[in-house]
Each structure stands twice: as structure tokens, then as C-alpha cells.
Design an enzyme around this catalytic site. Structure first.
Site, PDB file in Angstrom:
ATOM      1  N   HIS A  33       0.855  -1.188   0.000  1.00 24.69           N
ATOM      2  CA  HIS A  33       0.000   0.000   0.000  1.00 24.69           C
ATOM      3  C   HIS A  33       0.895   1.244   0.000  1.00 24.69           C
ATOM      4  O   HIS A  33       2.124   1.125  -0.003  1.00 24.69           O
ATOM      5  CB  HIS A  33      -0.986  -0.022   1.171  1.00 24.69           C
ATOM      6  CG  HIS A  33      -0.362  -0.131   2.533  1.00 24.69           C
ATOM      7  ND1 HIS A  33       0.516   0.812   3.032  1.00 24.69           N
ATOM      8  CD2 HIS A  33      -0.489  -1.073   3.503  1.00 24.69           C
ATOM      9  CE1 HIS A  33       0.881   0.468   4.239  1.00 24.69           C
ATOM     10  NE2 HIS A  33       0.305  -0.690   4.556  1.00 24.69           N
ATOM     11  N   HIS A  36       3.946   1.622   2.442  1.00 22.04           N
ATOM     12  CA  HIS A  36       5.204   0.987   2.032  1.00 22.04           C
ATOM     13  C   HIS A  36       5.863   1.813   0.918  1.00 22.04           C
ATOM     14  O   HIS A  36       7.088   1.992   0.895  1.00 22.04           O
ATOM     15  CB  HIS A  36       4.961  -0.433   1.513  1.00 22.04           C
ATOM     16  CG  HIS A  36       4.100  -1.282   2.410  1.00 22.04           C
ATOM     17  ND1 HIS A  36       2.938  -1.877   1.989  1.00 22.04           N
ATOM     18  CD2 HIS A  36       4.238  -1.612   3.719  1.00 22.04           C
ATOM     19  CE1 HIS A  36       2.393  -2.556   2.997  1.00 22.04           C
ATOM     20  NE2 HIS A  36       3.160  -2.395   4.056  1.00 22.04           N
ATOM     21  N   CYS A 141       0.728 -10.243  20.479  1.00 25.99           N
ATOM     22  CA  CYS A 141      -0.147  -9.738  19.412  1.00 25.99           C
ATOM     23  C   CYS A 141       0.452 -10.176  18.077  1.00 25.99           C
ATOM     24  O   CYS A 141       1.558  -9.763  17.727  1.00 25.99           O
ATOM     25  CB  CYS A 141      -0.273  -8.218  19.464  1.00 25.99           C
ATOM     26  SG  CYS A 141      -1.106  -7.568  17.993  1.00 25.99           S
ATOM     27  N   CYS A 144       1.277  -7.319  15.580  1.00 24.42           N
ATOM     28  CA  CYS A 144       2.566  -6.641  15.828  1.00 24.42           C
ATOM     29  C   CYS A 144       3.722  -7.626  15.710  1.00 24.42           C
ATOM     30  O   CYS A 144       4.863  -7.211  15.627  1.00 24.42           O
ATOM     31  CB  CYS A 144       2.652  -6.079  17.239  1.00 24.42           C
ATOM     32  SG  CYS A 144       1.432  -4.883  17.703  1.00 24.42           S
ATOM     33  N   CYS A 158      -4.831  -4.740  21.791  1.00 23.32           N
ATOM     34  CA  CYS A 158      -3.665  -4.056  21.235  1.00 23.32           C
ATOM     35  C   CYS A 158      -4.154  -2.771  20.574  1.00 23.32           C
ATOM     36  O   CYS A 158      -5.056  -2.803  19.731  1.00 23.32           O
ATOM     37  CB  CYS A 158      -2.985  -4.957  20.190  1.00 23.32           C
ATOM     38  SG  CYS A 158      -1.928  -4.030  19.069  1.00 23.32           S
ATOM     39  N   HIS A 161      -3.762  -2.938  16.604  1.00 23.96           N
ATOM     40  CA  HIS A 161      -4.496  -3.935  15.812  1.00 23.96           C
ATOM     41  C   HIS A 161      -5.906  -4.213  16.322  1.00 23.96           C
ATOM     42  O   HIS A 161      -6.640  -4.994  15.724  1.00 23.96           O
ATOM     43  CB  HIS A 161      -3.670  -5.217  15.700  1.00 23.96           C
ATOM     44  CG  HIS A 161      -2.385  -4.986  14.963  1.00 23.96           C
ATOM     45  ND1 HIS A 161      -1.206  -4.666  15.593  1.00 23.96           N
ATOM     46  CD2 HIS A 161      -2.116  -4.959  13.640  1.00 23.96           C
ATOM     47  CE1 HIS A 161      -0.262  -4.463  14.693  1.00 23.96           C
ATOM     48  NE2 HIS A 161      -0.783  -4.634  13.501  1.00 23.96           N
ATOM     49  N   LYS A 309      -7.030   6.454  10.145  1.00 27.68           N
ATOM     50  CA  LYS A 309      -5.965   5.481   9.992  1.00 27.68           C
ATOM     51  C   LYS A 309      -6.220   4.678   8.710  1.00 27.68           C
ATOM     52  O   LYS A 309      -7.363   4.334   8.414  1.00 27.68           O
ATOM     53  CB  LYS A 309      -6.013   4.552  11.227  1.00 27.68           C
ATOM     54  CG  LYS A 309      -4.873   3.587  11.303  1.00 27.68           C
ATOM     55  CD  LYS A 309      -5.014   2.666  12.504  1.00 27.68           C
ATOM     56  CE  LYS A 309      -4.141   1.465  12.223  1.00 27.68           C
ATOM     57  NZ  LYS A 309      -3.568   0.816  13.321  1.00 27.68           N
ATOM     58  N   LYS A 312      -7.589  -1.867   6.244  1.00 23.09           N
ATOM     59  CA  LYS A 312      -8.458  -2.690   5.399  1.00 23.09           C
ATOM     60  C   LYS A 312      -9.904  -2.599   5.861  1.00 23.09           C
ATOM     61  O   LYS A 312     -10.816  -2.517   5.040  1.00 23.09           O
ATOM     62  CB  LYS A 312      -7.992  -4.154   5.475  1.00 23.09           C
ATOM     63  CG  LYS A 312      -7.175  -4.578   4.271  1.00 23.09           C
ATOM     64  CD  LYS A 312      -7.039  -6.087   4.243  1.00 23.09           C
ATOM     65  CE  LYS A 312      -5.593  -6.495   4.397  1.00 23.09           C
ATOM     66  NZ  LYS A 312      -5.360  -7.903   4.620  1.00 23.09           N
TER      67      LYS A 312
END
Ligand code: MSP
Length: 485
Positions: A33, A36, A141, A144, A158, A161, A309, A312
Site C-alpha cells: 500500500h 510501504h 499480538c 505486531c 492491542c 491492531h 488510519k 483494510k
């Protein structure tokens, strides 16, 4: 005398002969995405700029392929982990090729070479008794790929996530982190490990005030990983082997000469999410095996999409390939890096991209290049533009300090001034054989050649085209660089 970070960074950059630059290696559980893409484009700008200055550069990127998270995603997709990794790693490579990333090596942690190098490193730690066996009980997690403490949880989940971590109780091997902490702390304090920007250095030093303890370097109940050479029932903890990509890629395990050549002045770029691993754990692991620590670590900010944020579940993930298909590779690079200062958090508003593309690129840079080339084509006087290094030198500090936003701003101010001058002088109203007209166009075209040199690290293809257009004996209008959207 107070030596600023920035000055230190410049001195470091100037003294180095070899420049080794890295991005994080990206998890293949996900498709690439623009997060990156953002880091990788930034690293590419720096790599290209160092190459442009005649330095020898090694630019490393790649994919992080082991661990529970990837194994679970493979299972969900109904594939073997290896097939799944092959496919997704290819997607990263494809996206980076689309973005014209000039990496010298694309590492995959499933490469045989990496696996061998990691085994060597782990064996060394074990032999010198820097790892020991113990029971681990705690919260893990998978998102992570990290252990969390109760304190770090928000509503029992977390915070990154939004999932309840798994309770783990297993036999693990632990690394004696605490033995190396005082030395790491000192090196961060005195900038031997230069952490940039300054607020991130502060954040790293803040971690020493919390309880940093020895950490687990293996997993018992994960199969998808690199087995520990001294206990094949366990695999190396994915983060511990992932960090080692930076040295296995240059020959830690099998090519000492090459390793020493590049491990003089490593520069790691990433976002702030993985600060602890890179600024604390990684230097400590390196000190343990008697190698140099990274010289510079730059942690940029995180961006959100329209204030949210990128995720997905929200459905706002932007695929870099879609941007390249619409705007082309150079414009995508430009749009990504020009949104907000590198190093800070920021927000991306995709619906503004069209507007900015038209204003800065189609009507700005593209327009002046076409117009000037067209006017020169019609000219009846001899025009032979020559560029200078002035603009390139002017933005030199901005780039070496990763102030990409400022560098871009300066370049586009010049472009806008040139458009303004053209509008004022109106060479199209002059006679085609007028010497003043010829001289004026020669000057503008020369400045465009200077722009092309300065803009090269950001927009390599555009720079090449401008250079080509104005360096020919017969200058012609050519096709537009950025057709309006
Ligand atoms: N595999 C580990 C890194 C191991 S390095 C030895 C990992 N991978 S990741 O796929 O999650 O990539 C994290 C990195 O992606 C960030 O550090 C950053 O470079 C980039 N980004 C992901 N999302 C981003 C934003 N929303 N904003 C800015 N950078 C983003 O962590």
C-alpha cells in the site's frame, strides 16, 4: 559548542565513501500500500541523490516473510506459506518497479542465504552465552508480531491492531538485552547512533526509563521460521531474524569483505512504529556479536487518509499501482513526498491529487517545458542552453537532512518564477529572429536544465526527459510531460 543533529548528519554524509541505505522489509501478509511506497520512495530519493554525487551506493529493500502472521494469512488464502510468500513478495517488487525504485538488492527472508546467515548469528549468540533458556508467559499480538504488557493494552486490546492478544506460555530462548542496554543508551545519547528527527531520539531515550528486559528470540509453537541451529524445535523470533536482513544481504554470513565495505555507514529509514526494534534491540544484538551499530536511523511519521488510519477494515487503503496507472510513476513519487514534511505525521487527501497534479505538474513544470521547447523550435536564432549546479547545491542540505518537502518547495518556486517571467516577457510576441528573444529563451531553457538536475532524485524520468529535450542540437516541442487530468 552545541553540535546539532543536522550538522552531525551532514558531516556524516560528507565523510562517507560508501552509502548503504535500507528500508524496512515489508510483511507479505498484506499487499503493498502507499505506506510501504512512501518509505521506499523516500529511501530511493536519498539513494539516487548520493549516486548523483558520485558516491557508491547500495540500496536494500525487500520482504519479511516468516512468522505467525504470514503463516495465518497463507492458511486463510488456502496456500502453502512458501507459495503465498512467493506471490506477495512479487507484488511488492512489482509495485517498487512501477515506482522506479532503484534498489540494488531485493531481499526475501526465505532466501537460503539469509537463513544461513541468521543461523550463524544465532549460534554465535548461543555459544557466547548471550541467550539462555527460560519460560515465557505473556501476551502476544500476532499483528505486531510482538509481546505486549498489560499496560500497553487499551480496553484489553492491542491499540494498533484492536485485537485481544493471545496468552502464551512456552519455553523460549531469551537474549541478554539488559547486559547491553547501558552501552546502547550511551551511544544514542552521544549520537554514535544518530536517531533523527530529534523528537525520535527523545522517544528512544524515553524507552530506557520503562522496564526494558531480556526478550525472547525464539518461538516454540510457530513452524514458519528459521530453526535455531542449537534447538531445531524452535524457530527464530521473526523480528530478530528480520533485523538481520540488513547484514545478511551484504554478506554477514558468507562475504566478510563485502560486509565490511557496506557496514561502515548504514542508514536505516522507516516509520516510527518500529522504533524500539531498530533503536534498542538491533544495536544491542549487533554489539553482542561484536559488530558496529547502525550509524543513522531516520524515523518518519505516519500518515492518515482523510483523517483516518489507513486500514483494510475502513476500506481506505490506497494501492500505489492505482496511483501510478493514473498519474505515472514520477508524479506519484511527487504527490507522495510533497504532502507534508518528512519526519512528521500528516494526512493525505487523495481527492486533492488531481488538482495538485494539474496545478504543479501539468500547468507548472509540464507547461513551461513544452512552451519553451516549442518557442525554441520556432526560433530563427541559435539556442544552446547549459544548466548549472546552483539549484542542486541549494537544496543539498535539505536532501541530506531528509527535508524532502523543503527541497521540492524550492524547486517548484523556481518553476513558478520561470513561468512568471515567461508570462511577463512574452517571447511569442517578439520576432523569431530577435536576438533578445533568443537570449531570453536560452536563459529559461538553461534554468530548466538546472531544474532537471535538482529534481532528478524525486522524478528521475522527468529529469531525463527535460535533459534530453534541451540538450539536443535541434530542440523540438516534444510530447507533454504531464497531460492534464
Ligand atoms: N516487517 C516489519 C519490518 C521489519 S524491518 C527489519 C514491518 N513491516 S510492515 O509491512 O508493517 O511495514 C512497516 C513500515 O511500513 C513502516 O515502518 C513504514 O515504513 C511503512 N508504513 C506503513 N504504513 C504507513 C503509514 N500509514 N504511514 C507511513 N508509513 C507507513 O513492520
Amino acid at each position: 559548542m552545541i553540535v546539532s543533529h543536522n550538522l552531525n548528519a551532514i558531516i556524516n554524509n560528507m565523510n562517507q565513501k560508501n552509502f548503504f541505505i535500507t528500508t524496512p522489509i515489508y510483511y507479505v501478509n498484506d499487499r503493498p500500500h502507499i505506506g510501504h511506497a512512501y518509505t521506499t520512495v523516500a529511501a530511493d530519493v536519498l539513494a539516487r541523490w548520493h549516486k548523483q554525487r558520485g558516491e557508491e551506493v547500495f540500496f536494500l529493500t525487500g520482504t519479511d516473510e516468516h512468522g505467525a502472521k504470514v503463516a495465518e494469512s497463507a492458511k486463510k488464502a488456502g496456500k502453502t506459506p512458501k507459495d503465498f510468500c512467493d506471490e506477495n513478495s512479487r507484488l511488492f517488487r512489482f509495485a517498487f518497479d512501477q515506482l522506479n525504485i532503484s534498489y540494488d538488492y531485493f531481499i526475501r527472508t526465505t532466501d537460503d542465504r539469509h537463513e544461513k546467515s541468521v543461523a550463524k548469528f544465532m549460534q554465535k549468540l548461543y555459544d557466547q552465552e548471550d541467550i539462555y533458556e527460560s519460560m515465557y508467559e505473556g501476551l502476544y499480538c500476532t499483528g505486531c508480531e510482538n509481546f505486549l504488557t498489560e499496560k500497553e493494552l487499551v480496553d484489553g486490546k492491542c491499540p494498533d491492531h484492536l485485537k485481544v492478544p493471545e496468552k502464551i506460555s512456552e519455553k523460549n530462548y531469551f537474549f541478554k538485552l539488559t547486559k547491553y542496554l547501558p552501552q546502547v543508551k550511551k551511544m544514542i545519547e552521544n549520537d554514535e547512533i544518530l536517531i533523527m528527527p530529534k523528537d525520535k531520539k527523545k522517544e528512544a531515550l524515553g524507552l530506557f526509563k520503562q522496564d526494558l528486559s531480556d526478550f525472547s528470540v525464539s518461538r516454540e509453537n510457530v513452524q514458519w521460521g528459521i530453526p535455531l541451529p542449537f534447538d531445531k524445535k524452535q524457530v527464530t523470533y521473526v523480528w530478530v531474524e528480520a533485523l538481520q536482513n540488513y547484514i545478511s544481504a551484504i554478506g554477514y554470513g558468507d562475504d566478510r569483505e563485502n560486509f565490511e565495505k557496506w557496514w561502515q555507514n548504514p542508514f536505516h529509514i522507516m516509520a516510527k512504529d518500529i522504533l524500539k526494534f531498530h533503536c534498542i534491540y538491533w544495536p544491542a544484538l549487533l554489539l553482542a556479536v561484536g559488530e558496529k551499530t547502525p550509524k543513522q536511523v531516520f524515523l518518519h511519521g505516519f500518515f492518515s487518509i482523510n483523517g483516518q488510519k489507513m486500514s483494510k477494515s475502513i476500506g481506505n487503503v490506497i494501492d500505489p499501482n492505482d496511483l501510478v496507472a493514473k498519474y505515472g510513476s514520477d508524479a506519484t513519487r511527487y504527490l507522495l513526498l510533497s504532502q507534508f514534511p518528512f519526519g512528521q505525521d500528516g494526512d493525505i487527501k487523495q481527492e486533492k491529487f488531481d488538482e495538485q497534479f494539474n496545478a504543479d505538474l501539468a500547468n507548472g513544470l509540464g507547461n513551461i517545458v513544452s512552451r519553451v521547447a516549442n518557442l525554441i523550435e520556432q526560433s530563427e536564432t541559435k539556442i544552446k542552453p547549459t544548466g548549472s549546479d546552483e539549484l542542486f547545491n541549494n537544496i543539498s542540505n535539505d536532501i541530506s537532512e531528509l527535508r524532502f518537502h523543503d527541497a521540492i518547495k524550492k524547486i517548484f518556486e523556481v518553476i513558478s518564477d520561470l513561468n512568471g517571467e515567461l508570462q511577463k516577457v512574452k517571447p511569442w510576441e517578439m520576432s523569431k529572429s530577435d536576438v533578445v528573444r533568443g537570449e531570453f529563451l536560452n536563459k529559461i531553457a538553461s534554468e530548466l536544465l538546472s531544474v532537471s538536475k535538482a529534481i532528478m532524485p524525486f522524478m528521475p524520468e522527468t529529469a531525463r526527459q527535460i535533459e534530453e529535450r534541451f540538450s539536443k542540437d535541434t530542440i523540438t516541442k516534444g510530447t507533454p510531460l504531464f497531460p492534464r487530468i
